[in-house]
Motif scaffolding. Structure first.
Motif, PDB file in Angstrom:
ATOM      1  N   THR A  39       0.842  -1.196   0.000  1.00 24.75           N
ATOM      2  CA  THR A  39       0.000   0.000   0.000  1.00 24.75           C
ATOM      3  C   THR A  39       0.876   1.244   0.000  1.00 24.75           C
ATOM      4  N   ALA A  40       0.410   2.252  -0.724  1.00 29.47           N
ATOM      5  CA  ALA A  40       1.140   3.514  -0.807  1.00 29.47           C
ATOM      6  C   ALA A  40       0.183   4.655  -0.513  1.00 29.47           C
ATOM      7  N   LEU A  41       0.646   5.596   0.259  1.00 26.99           N
ATOM      8  CA  LEU A  41      -0.104   6.816   0.524  1.00 26.99           C
ATOM      9  C   LEU A  41       0.603   7.952  -0.200  1.00 26.99           C
ATOM     10  N   VAL A  42      -0.130   8.685  -1.024  1.00 22.83           N
ATOM     11  CA  VAL A  42       0.427   9.815  -1.748  1.00 22.83           C
ATOM     12  C   VAL A  42      -0.197  11.085  -1.185  1.00 22.83           C
ATOM     13  N   VAL A  43       0.629  11.944  -0.630  1.00 23.41           N
ATOM     14  CA  VAL A  43       0.148  13.222  -0.117  1.00 23.41           C
ATOM     15  C   VAL A  43       0.159  14.198  -1.281  1.00 23.41           C
ATOM     16  N   GLY A  44      -1.029  14.613  -1.718  1.00 25.66           N
ATOM     17  CA  GLY A  44      -1.197  15.319  -2.982  1.00 25.66           C
ATOM     18  C   GLY A  44      -1.795  14.336  -3.965  1.00 25.66           C
ATOM     19  N   ASP A  90       0.929   0.950 -11.770  1.00 21.38           N
ATOM     20  CA  ASP A  90       1.592   0.097 -12.753  1.00 21.38           C
ATOM     21  C   ASP A  90       2.534  -0.902 -12.093  1.00 21.38           C
ATOM     22  N   ASN A  91       2.945  -0.601 -10.860  1.00 25.15           N
ATOM     23  CA  ASN A  91       3.877  -1.476 -10.164  1.00 25.15           C
ATOM     24  C   ASN A  91       3.217  -2.242  -9.017  1.00 25.15           C
ATOM     25  N   GLY A  92       1.890  -2.392  -9.117  1.00 24.22           N
ATOM     26  CA  GLY A  92       1.181  -3.310  -8.238  1.00 24.22           C
ATOM     27  C   GLY A  92       0.775  -2.783  -6.881  1.00 24.22           C
ATOM     28  N   TYR A  93       0.872  -1.491  -6.650  1.00 24.80           N
ATOM     29  CA  TYR A  93       0.494  -0.931  -5.354  1.00 24.80           C
ATOM     30  C   TYR A  93      -1.001  -0.630  -5.289  1.00 24.80           C
ATOM     31  N   GLU A  94      -1.544  -0.744  -4.091  1.00 26.10           N
ATOM     32  CA  GLU A  94      -2.841  -0.153  -3.792  1.00 26.10           C
ATOM     33  C   GLU A  94      -2.560   1.240  -3.256  1.00 26.10           C
ATOM     34  N   VAL A  95      -3.253   2.244  -3.814  1.00 29.87           N
ATOM     35  CA  VAL A  95      -2.882   3.630  -3.554  1.00 29.87           C
ATOM     36  C   VAL A  95      -4.023   4.386  -2.880  1.00 29.87           C
ATOM     37  N   THR A  96      -3.662   5.190  -1.907  1.00 28.94           N
ATOM     38  CA  THR A  96      -4.603   6.138  -1.315  1.00 28.94           C
ATOM     39  C   THR A  96      -4.020   7.539  -1.460  1.00 28.94           C
ATOM     40  N   ILE A  97      -4.847   8.461  -1.912  1.00 28.65           N
ATOM     41  CA  ILE A  97      -4.462   9.865  -2.042  1.00 28.65           C
ATOM     42  C   ILE A  97      -5.045  10.617  -0.857  1.00 28.65           C
ATOM     43  N   VAL A  98      -4.252  11.484  -0.248  1.00 26.99           N
ATOM     44  CA  VAL A  98      -4.780  12.362   0.793  1.00 26.99           C
ATOM     45  C   VAL A  98      -4.513  13.804   0.370  1.00 26.99           C
ATOM     46  N   ASN A  99      -5.590  14.575   0.254  1.00 31.66           N
ATOM     47  CA  ASN A  99      -5.496  15.990  -0.072  1.00 31.66           C
ATOM     48  C   ASN A  99      -6.798  16.676   0.299  1.00 31.66           C
ATOM     49  N   ARG A 100      -6.846  17.984   0.084  1.00 29.64           N
ATOM     50  CA  ARG A 100      -8.027  18.754   0.482  1.00 29.64           C
ATOM     51  C   ARG A 100      -9.185  18.622  -0.499  1.00 29.64           C
ATOM     52  N   GLY A 101      -8.942  18.032  -1.648  1.00 28.62           N
ATOM     53  CA  GLY A 101     -10.005  17.895  -2.633  1.00 28.62           C
ATOM     54  C   GLY A 101     -10.285  19.164  -3.396  1.00 28.62           C
ATOM     55  N   ASN A 102      -9.311  20.071  -3.455  1.00 30.61           N
ATOM     56  CA  ASN A 102      -9.512  21.341  -4.152  1.00 30.61           C
ATOM     57  C   ASN A 102      -9.389  21.222  -5.658  1.00 30.61           C
ATOM     58  N   HIS A 103      -8.812  20.122  -6.137  1.00 34.12           N
ATOM     59  CA  HIS A 103      -8.629  19.924  -7.568  1.00 34.12           C
ATOM     60  C   HIS A 103      -9.331  18.637  -8.001  1.00 34.12           C
ATOM     61  N   GLU A 104      -9.713  18.601  -9.255  1.00 36.55           N
ATOM     62  CA  GLU A 104     -10.397  17.419  -9.788  1.00 36.55           C
ATOM     63  C   GLU A 104      -9.529  16.187  -9.592  1.00 36.55           C
ATOM     64  N   VAL A 114      -8.682  10.056   0.615  1.00 35.97           N
ATOM     65  CA  VAL A 114      -8.983  10.527   1.960  1.00 35.97           C
ATOM     66  C   VAL A 114      -8.863  12.042   1.947  1.00 35.97           C
ATOM     67  N   GLU A 115      -9.926  12.727   2.324  1.00 33.82           N
ATOM     68  CA  GLU A 115      -9.875  14.180   2.340  1.00 33.82           C
ATOM     69  C   GLU A 115      -9.178  14.649   3.614  1.00 33.82           C
ATOM     70  N   GLY A 116      -8.203  15.524   3.447  1.00 33.88           N
ATOM     71  CA  GLY A 116      -7.478  16.041   4.592  1.00 33.88           C
ATOM     72  C   GLY A 116      -6.487  17.098   4.178  1.00 33.88           C
ATOM     73  N   ASP A 117      -6.163  17.963   5.105  1.00 30.61           N
ATOM     74  CA  ASP A 117      -5.202  19.034   4.878  1.00 30.61           C
ATOM     75  C   ASP A 117      -3.849  18.586   5.411  1.00 30.61           C
ATOM     76  N   ARG A 118      -2.849  18.489   4.560  1.00 27.66           N
ATOM     77  CA  ARG A 118      -1.551  17.987   5.001  1.00 27.66           C
ATOM     78  C   ARG A 118      -0.911  18.884   6.052  1.00 27.66           C
ATOM     79  N   ARG A 119      -1.374  20.117   6.180  1.00 33.61           N
ATOM     80  CA  ARG A 119      -0.832  21.011   7.200  1.00 33.61           C
ATOM     81  C   ARG A 119      -1.600  20.897   8.515  1.00 33.61           C
ATOM     82  N   ASN A 120      -2.566  19.980   8.545  1.00 30.59           N
ATOM     83  CA  ASN A 120      -3.309  19.694   9.770  1.00 30.59           C
ATOM     84  C   ASN A 120      -2.796  18.359  10.319  1.00 30.59           C
ATOM     85  N   ASP A 121      -2.131  18.403  11.459  1.00 28.92           N
ATOM     86  CA  ASP A 121      -1.515  17.189  12.010  1.00 28.92           C
ATOM     87  C   ASP A 121      -2.532  16.078  12.229  1.00 28.92           C
TER      88      ASP A 121
END
Length: 330
Positions: free
Chosen positions: A4-9, A24-38, A50-57
């Motif tokens: 599993t990989a978490l991508v901030v942004g 492409d390299n077989g990972y299950e991916v989760t994105i965490v960001n504020r959802g401000n972009h498509e 996962v919706e979240g602000d990376r500047r919020n601990d």
């Protein structure tokens, strides 16, 4: 089970390519960001959001608990404190990788090498400033935060890209040049066209981030950039070849540009002193870069499908025409 990989942004430019590379390299991916972009992966199997602000601990901690990732790629750590918080939150992952920058280097030398070339100093004021002038110092301080975290046992590394280009580039720096080549048969290039500003294809930056997460040494930084460099003139020629068109590159010196109230640095991607990163250390991990012609073909093809034209970087075609007129009289 897949890693599993978490991508901030993860939804705009480099992060978008990171997600695609991980899939492409077989990972299950989760994105965490504020959802401000498509989110281009909203309907893609194997990608969660996962919706979240990376500047919020608290948001980062919640993401870490809900995903329990094997690796974390941090695309949007713009301040040193972002890195310090993230390396604490993700202290137990197999690999945390921070996107730094070639701008972190504080002296001009050719090439710039990890561990040898001096980094920018960073004052307390610069560490929290959001101006372009503080970008390099902030990235350098983030690198130092990575080294400090590694000393505490965190598997944290950084990757330093130079100028990144490729599909979905919202900065539109290369789009300006692609647009010129597609729409004009004569393209003004400042100086003699031989200046060097190292560039990195976005897909290669993405693969570098994954490979460093998998194989990198904690506390280390890795430069990333095209393994073969091209001058500005060669870049224009590459674009023309990829676009299957002919273009005349017209060199314009300082006097000719001044006749139209232009200067060399009015042209995006011009840099007087060469900026070159040594990528040997990254290549030793098994990383390879995409052949330049192939990278530019993909870049030009995606540009044609987009509505980007690089106009925010345009010095003005009328001014360029005046320069061409001056040169034609010589």
């Amino acid at each position: 089970m897949a890693d599993t990989a978490l991508v901030v942004g993860g939804t705009r430019f480099i992060g978008r390519h990171v997600v695609e590379d991980l899939l492409d390299n077989g990972y299950e991916v989760t994105i965490v960001n504020r959802g401000n972009h498509e989110n281009p992966f909203s309907d893609v199997e194997g990608v969660d959001h996962v919706e979240g602000d990376r500047r919020n601990d608290t948001d980062l901690k919640a993401a870490a608990l809900s995903v329990t990732p094997d690796i974390v790629i941090d695309c949007v750590a713009y301040y040193p404190e972002d890195v310090r918080v993230a390396t604490d939150v993700f202290a137990d992952v197999d690999g945390y990788v921070y996107i730094s920058s070639g701008s972190a280097y504080g002296v001009e030398e050719i090439p710039k090498r990890e561990g040898e070339t001096e980094l920018c100093a960073c004052t307390d004021e610069q560490a929290t400033d959001d101006s372009h002038e503080s970008y390099g110092p902030r990235k350098a301080e983030g690198d130092r935060a990575i080294a400090a975290a590694a000393e505490e046992g965190v598997n944290a590394m950084s990757v330093r890209p130079c100028i990144v280009y490729g599909p979905h580039d919202y900065t539109e720096r290369l789009d300006y040049w692609v647009d010129r080549v597609l729409n004009h048969d004569r393209v003004v290039v400042p100086g003699d066209g031989q200046n060097l500003w190292h560039r990195a294809y976005a897909e290669d930056v993405a693969s570098a981030l994954r490979i460093v997460a998998e194989k990198g040494e904690p506390g280390e930084a890795y430069n990333v950039g095209d393994r073969t460099l091209v001058t500005m003139e060669e870049m224009v020629d590459l674009i023309a070849e990829a676009a299957d068109t002919d273009v005349e590159v017209v060199h314009a010196g300082g006097r000719e540009l001044a006749a139209a109230d232009l200067a060399a640095d009015d042209f995006v991607l011009y840099r007087e002193y060469p900026h070159v990163l040594d990528t040997t250390k990254l290549a030793a991990l098994g990383w390879e870069s995409t052949p330049l012609a192939e990278a530019m073909e993909r870049t030009v093809a995606e540009h044609r499908e987009s509505d980007r034209d690089g106009s925010e970087h345009d010095p003005g075609r009328e001014a360029e025409e005046r320069v061409l007129g001056v040169l034609d009289t010589l």
